[in-house]
Design a protein around this motif. Structure first.
Motif, PDB file in Angstrom:
ATOM      1  N   PHE A 111       0.819  -1.215   0.000  1.00 16.54           N
ATOM      2  CA  PHE A 111       0.000   0.000   0.000  1.00 16.54           C
ATOM      3  C   PHE A 111       0.854   1.267   0.000  1.00 16.54           C
ATOM      4  N   HIS A 112       2.093   1.161   0.499  1.00 17.96           N
ATOM      5  CA  HIS A 112       2.980   2.319   0.546  1.00 17.96           C
ATOM      6  C   HIS A 112       3.313   2.858  -0.844  1.00 17.96           C
ATOM      7  N   GLU A 113       3.092   2.068  -1.894  1.00 20.89           N
ATOM      8  CA  GLU A 113       3.351   2.519  -3.261  1.00 20.89           C
ATOM      9  C   GLU A 113       2.276   3.480  -3.767  1.00 20.89           C
ATOM     10  N   ILE A 114       1.126   3.484  -3.123  1.00 20.71           N
ATOM     11  CA  ILE A 114       0.042   4.392  -3.509  1.00 20.71           C
ATOM     12  C   ILE A 114       0.319   5.741  -2.843  1.00 20.71           C
ATOM     13  N   PRO A 115       0.304   6.838  -3.602  1.00 22.50           N
ATOM     14  CA  PRO A 115       0.561   8.149  -3.007  1.00 22.50           C
ATOM     15  C   PRO A 115      -0.417   8.450  -1.872  1.00 22.50           C
ATOM     16  N   ARG A 116       0.096   9.047  -0.824  1.00 16.23           N
ATOM     17  CA  ARG A 116      -0.687   9.320   0.375  1.00 16.23           C
ATOM     18  C   ARG A 116      -1.690  10.465   0.188  1.00 16.23           C
ATOM     19  N   ASP A 117      -1.269  11.546  -0.439  1.00 16.08           N
ATOM     20  CA  ASP A 117      -2.112  12.748  -0.505  1.00 16.08           C
ATOM     21  C   ASP A 117      -2.553  13.111  -1.918  1.00 16.08           C
ATOM     22  N   LYS A 118      -2.742  12.116  -2.757  1.00 12.58           N
ATOM     23  CA  LYS A 118      -3.200  12.360  -4.123  1.00 12.58           C
ATOM     24  C   LYS A 118      -4.604  11.808  -4.294  1.00 12.58           C
ATOM     25  N   GLY A 119      -5.344  12.404  -5.202  1.00 12.75           N
ATOM     26  CA  GLY A 119      -6.676  11.928  -5.522  1.00 12.75           C
ATOM     27  C   GLY A 119      -6.639  11.030  -6.739  1.00 12.75           C
ATOM     28  N   GLY A 120      -7.688  10.251  -6.918  1.00 15.52           N
ATOM     29  CA  GLY A 120      -7.752   9.395  -8.084  1.00 15.52           C
ATOM     30  C   GLY A 120      -8.861   8.378  -7.973  1.00 15.52           C
ATOM     31  N   PHE A 121      -8.752   7.354  -8.788  1.00 12.85           N
ATOM     32  CA  PHE A 121      -9.718   6.262  -8.714  1.00 12.85           C
ATOM     33  C   PHE A 121      -8.957   4.940  -8.755  1.00 12.85           C
ATOM     34  N   PHE A 122      -9.635   3.882  -8.341  1.00  7.13           N
ATOM     35  CA  PHE A 122      -8.984   2.576  -8.240  1.00  7.13           C
ATOM     36  C   PHE A 122      -9.937   1.494  -8.722  1.00  7.13           C
ATOM     37  N   MET A 123      -9.329   0.377  -9.116  1.00  7.24           N
ATOM     38  CA  MET A 123     -10.104  -0.752  -9.611  1.00  7.24           C
ATOM     39  C   MET A 123      -9.581  -2.023  -8.953  1.00  7.24           C
ATOM     40  N   PHE A 124     -10.481  -2.827  -8.391  1.00  5.58           N
ATOM     41  CA  PHE A 124     -10.138  -4.104  -7.776  1.00  5.58           C
ATOM     42  C   PHE A 124     -10.463  -5.221  -8.771  1.00  5.58           C
ATOM     43  N   PHE A 125      -9.515  -6.143  -8.954  1.00 10.26           N
ATOM     44  CA  PHE A 125      -9.691  -7.267  -9.868  1.00 10.26           C
ATOM     45  C   PHE A 125      -9.503  -8.584  -9.121  1.00 10.26           C
ATOM     46  N   ASN A 126     -10.122  -9.662  -9.634  1.00 13.72           N
ATOM     47  CA  ASN A 126      -9.907 -10.989  -9.067  1.00 13.72           C
ATOM     48  C   ASN A 126      -8.786 -11.700  -9.825  1.00 13.72           C
ATOM     49  N   LYS A 127      -8.533 -12.968  -9.505  1.00 10.62           N
ATOM     50  CA  LYS A 127      -7.455 -13.733 -10.151  1.00 10.62           C
ATOM     51  C   LYS A 127      -7.690 -13.919 -11.644  1.00 10.62           C
ATOM     52  N   GLU A 128      -8.940 -13.917 -12.066  1.00  8.25           N
ATOM     53  CA  GLU A 128      -9.270 -14.085 -13.483  1.00  8.25           C
ATOM     54  C   GLU A 128      -9.269 -12.754 -14.222  1.00  8.25           C
ATOM     55  N   ASN A 129      -8.835 -11.690 -13.553  1.00  9.95           N
ATOM     56  CA  ASN A 129      -8.757 -10.330 -14.096  1.00  9.95           C
ATOM     57  C   ASN A 129     -10.141  -9.751 -14.413  1.00  9.95           C
ATOM     58  N   GLU A 130     -11.156 -10.217 -13.683  1.00 11.21           N
ATOM     59  CA  GLU A 130     -12.495  -9.643 -13.804  1.00 11.21           C
ATOM     60  C   GLU A 130     -12.584  -8.453 -12.858  1.00 11.21           C
ATOM     61  N   LEU A 131     -13.202  -7.385 -13.318  1.00 10.34           N
ATOM     62  CA  LEU A 131     -13.348  -6.196 -12.491  1.00 10.34           C
ATOM     63  C   LEU A 131     -14.395  -6.435 -11.412  1.00 10.34           C
ATOM     64  N   LEU A 132     -13.984  -6.255 -10.167  1.00 13.19           N
ATOM     65  CA  LEU A 132     -14.894  -6.453  -9.046  1.00 13.19           C
ATOM     66  C   LEU A 132     -15.518  -5.150  -8.568  1.00 13.19           C
ATOM     67  N   PHE A 133     -14.701  -4.092  -8.474  1.00 13.63           N
ATOM     68  CA  PHE A 133     -15.181  -2.856  -7.870  1.00 13.63           C
ATOM     69  C   PHE A 133     -14.346  -1.681  -8.349  1.00 13.63           C
ATOM     70  N   VAL A 134     -14.999  -0.528  -8.508  1.00 14.30           N
ATOM     71  CA  VAL A 134     -14.329   0.724  -8.871  1.00 14.30           C
ATOM     72  C   VAL A 134     -14.712   1.765  -7.827  1.00 14.30           C
ATOM     73  N   GLY A 135     -13.738   2.553  -7.389  1.00 13.09           N
ATOM     74  CA  GLY A 135     -14.005   3.617  -6.436  1.00 13.09           C
ATOM     75  C   GLY A 135     -13.117   4.810  -6.718  1.00 13.09           C
ATOM     76  N   LYS A 136     -13.399   5.913  -6.026  1.00 17.51           N
ATOM     77  CA  LYS A 136     -12.607   7.125  -6.203  1.00 17.51           C
ATOM     78  C   LYS A 136     -12.434   7.798  -4.853  1.00 17.51           C
TER      79      LYS A 136
END
Length: 123
Positions: free
Chosen positions: A36-61
């Motif tokens: 998690f330390h690789e994600i910038p601490r004070d920046k905004g953006g969006f993220f995508m969670f994927f499973n092992k089959e590379n299916e999109l599970l969730f998107v957030g911002k």
């Protein structure tokens, strides 16, 4: 018609086993994620969670992306609270503009058909 192209992720972290050698510091794992330390601490953006089959599970911002990503693995109100073990890869996109974050999030949810997003769904 408006054409939206997804940017390339700025950070990609994967679930992994921590290899510990004698004398190494132990980094606490959260559902198998230790980077998690690789994600910038004070920046905004969006993220995508994927499973092992590379299916999109969730998107957030979020305005502060690292805290929001970690929060999905810690709190009891997250839409993925019952599916945390499915997350295998997290892609993070740094987008400071609030309106752009909103557009990308809504586009990703609908274009890639995110499995656990229940709001902003048009398909």
């Amino acid at each position: 018609m408006i054409k939206i192209e997804m940017p390339k992720p700025d950070v990609v972290i994967r679930q992994r086993e921590q290899k510990i050698k004698e004398g190494d510091a132990i980094i606490p794992s959260i559902y198998g994620f230790i980077d998690f330390h690789e994600i910038p601490r004070d920046k905004g953006g969006f993220f995508m969670f994927f499973n092992k089959e590379n299916e999109l599970l969730f998107v957030g911002k979020a305005r502060k992306i690292r805290q929001r990503v970690k929060k999905h693995f810690e709190d009891n109100v997250s839409p993925i609270k019952d599916h945390r073990n499915e997350v295998h890869k997290i892609e993070v996109f740094i987008v400071e503009d609030q309106m752009e974050r909103e557009i990308y999030e809504t586009f990703a949810i609908n274009h890639f058909r995110a499995k656990y997003n229940t709001e902003k769904v048009f398909f």
